[in-house]
Design an enzyme around this catalytic site. Structure first.
Site, PDB file in Angstrom:
ATOM      1  N   PHE A   1       0.845  -1.301   0.081  1.00  0.00           N
ATOM      2  CA  PHE A   1      -0.193  -0.011  -0.143  1.00  0.00           C
ATOM      3  C   PHE A   1       0.901   1.100   0.047  1.00  0.00           C
ATOM      4  CE2 PHE A   1      -2.263  -3.229   2.400  1.00  0.00           C
ATOM      5  CZ  PHE A   1      -3.677  -3.300   1.770  1.00  0.00           C
ATOM      6  N   ASP A   2       0.334   2.344  -0.809  1.00  0.00           N
ATOM      7  CA  ASP A   2       1.051   3.583  -0.702  1.00  0.00           C
ATOM      8  C   ASP A   2       0.346   4.067   0.708  1.00  0.00           C
ATOM      9  OD1 ASP A   2       2.113   6.200  -1.156  1.00  0.00           O
ATOM     10  OD2 ASP A   2       0.636   6.794  -2.274  1.00  0.00           O
ATOM     11  N   GLY A   3       0.761   5.246   1.002  1.00  0.00           N
ATOM     12  CA  GLY A   3       0.207   5.834   2.324  1.00  0.00           C
ATOM     13  C   GLY A   3      -0.652   6.934   2.008  1.00  0.00           C
TER      14      GLY A   3
ATOM     15  N   LYS B   1       9.907   3.942  -6.466  1.00  0.00           N
ATOM     16  CA  LYS B   1       9.398   2.737  -5.736  1.00  0.00           C
ATOM     17  C   LYS B   1       9.760   1.512  -6.493  1.00  0.00           C
ATOM     18  CE  LYS B   1       5.471   5.259  -3.180  1.00  0.00           C
ATOM     19  NZ  LYS B   1       4.313   5.365  -2.953  1.00  0.00           N
TER      20      LYS B   1
ATOM     21  N   PHE C   1      -0.985  -0.735  -4.572  1.00  0.00           N
ATOM     22  CA  PHE C   1      -2.036   0.113  -4.509  1.00  0.00           C
ATOM     23  C   PHE C   1      -1.523   1.653  -4.181  1.00  0.00           C
ATOM     24  CE2 PHE C   1      -4.368  -3.385  -2.650  1.00  0.00           C
ATOM     25  CZ  PHE C   1      -5.504  -3.323  -3.602  1.00  0.00           C
TER      26      PHE C   1
END
Length: 332
Positions: A194-196, A294, A307
């Site tokens: 997950f992204d933040g 990333k 995501f």
């Protein structure tokens, strides 16, 4: 919000109304308990590689598309971008049942197609060919899939249709856009990254950054260090994974979760960590990238799904063969 590549078409053939046809998969040995199951809805074009078929639909129309599907209904469709994620989810179900044969909190997968059941036989045959545990097939005949997600208590919706994803997000249903790509994933465990901000967390920090810049957002975060960040669209699904992880001992846990955020650890990491602690959400590994690409890190992790709300990060992950789920913000 834009992630499309040149020549890519997202037209899904959505229209008002349309007869909905629902087919239960009677080949499943055991149907899930709808009150306890964690329902994931996927589109046929996300589960299978149907790019050629979709191009035919766009260029020649619905009738030609359905004729092609009927003619080839015994030819299995190729695996699509969501396929490895669904196989990993099935593995988790099997591990849960091996631990407790009476387990009710299992993943349930339903498949949504904007086409008709008449042209959907090939999809059903392909599901059976690959041994996928799809509980039911909903053929919507052009209706917007988001209308049927609440009634099925869907906790995650993955689709290749941008408008359907936006409609779901506007109704507070966790959703992401999955585009066809080449991919490579880990064979063991279910790995979810997950992204933040704007994904796991709300977009409050992103808004401050866009309006006032980096120095202002660092001060904003420091001033609110003890105030939990708001909930993002994927928070509920991450919490569900966290609860499932508790059913296993650490050495036998088949689920790995990751936070891969553009935040820096020194200036903006503390609030994120404290927010996860406040939620009671344990993430296996957290990476604070400080704006670095990333893709290289994700290629090492090899998640089944990643995501993110940033088109640059999605493009970078796709370049490394990472199944990438775009969570659009600001859907109109």
């Amino acid at each position: 919000m834009e992630v499309r590549e040149a020549g890519t078409e997202f037209d899904c053939g959505l229209k008002m109304g349309g007869k909905v046809e629902v087919i239960l998969n009677t080949q499943l040995k055991q149907q899930k308990d709808p009150k306890e199951a964690i329902t994931i809805a996927i589109s046929a074009r996300a589960l299978f590689d149907m790019e050629e078929e979709h191009e035919l639909f766009l260029s020649e129309g619905r009738e030609t598309f359905e004729t092609f599907q009927l003619t080839n209904e015994d030819v299995p469709l190729k695996e699509g971008i969501v396929y490895p994620f669904i196989k990993a989810v099935q593995m988790v179900n099997a591990r849960l049942l091996a631990r407790n044969p009476e387990e009710k909190q299992l993943f349930e997968i339903i498949l949504l197609s904007t086409h008709s059941a008449e042209g959907g036989v090939r999809i059903i045959n392909s599901v059976n060919y690959y041994g996928l545990e799809i509980s039911k097939f909903c053929f919507l005949n052009g209706s917007d899939p988001s209308k049927y997600l609440h009634s099925n208590n869907v906790k995650l919706f993955l689709s290749a249709c941008e408008s359907a994803v936006c409609n779901a997000l506007k109704k507070d249903i966790p959703a992401a856009l999955m585009l066809h790509q080449q991919y490579q994933t880990a064979q063991e465990h279910l790995k979810v990254a997950f992204d933040g901000d704007s994904v796991l967390f709300s977009d409050e920090t992103d808004v401050v950054f866009k309006e006032k810049g980096l120095d202002a957002v660092i001060k904003y975060e420091k001033d609110r260090e003890h105030v939990p960040i708001g909930e993002g669209p994927l928070k509920e699904f991450a919490m569900i994974l966290g609860e499932m992880k508790k059913k296993f001992s650490p050495e036998n846990d088949p689920i790995n979760t990751y936070l891969v955020t553009a935040r820096s650890g020194n200036d903006m990491g503390i609030r994120a960590i404290k927010t996860l602690r406040n939620w009671g959400l344990k993430i296996d590994e957290a990476f604070f990238m400080a704006g670095s690409p990333k893709g290289p890190l994700l290629s090492h992790i090899q998640p089944h799904i990643f995501f993110d709300d940033n088109a640059r990060n999605i493009k970078g992950a796709r370049a490394y063969g990472i199944p990438s789920a775009f969570v659009p913000s600001g859907c109109e």
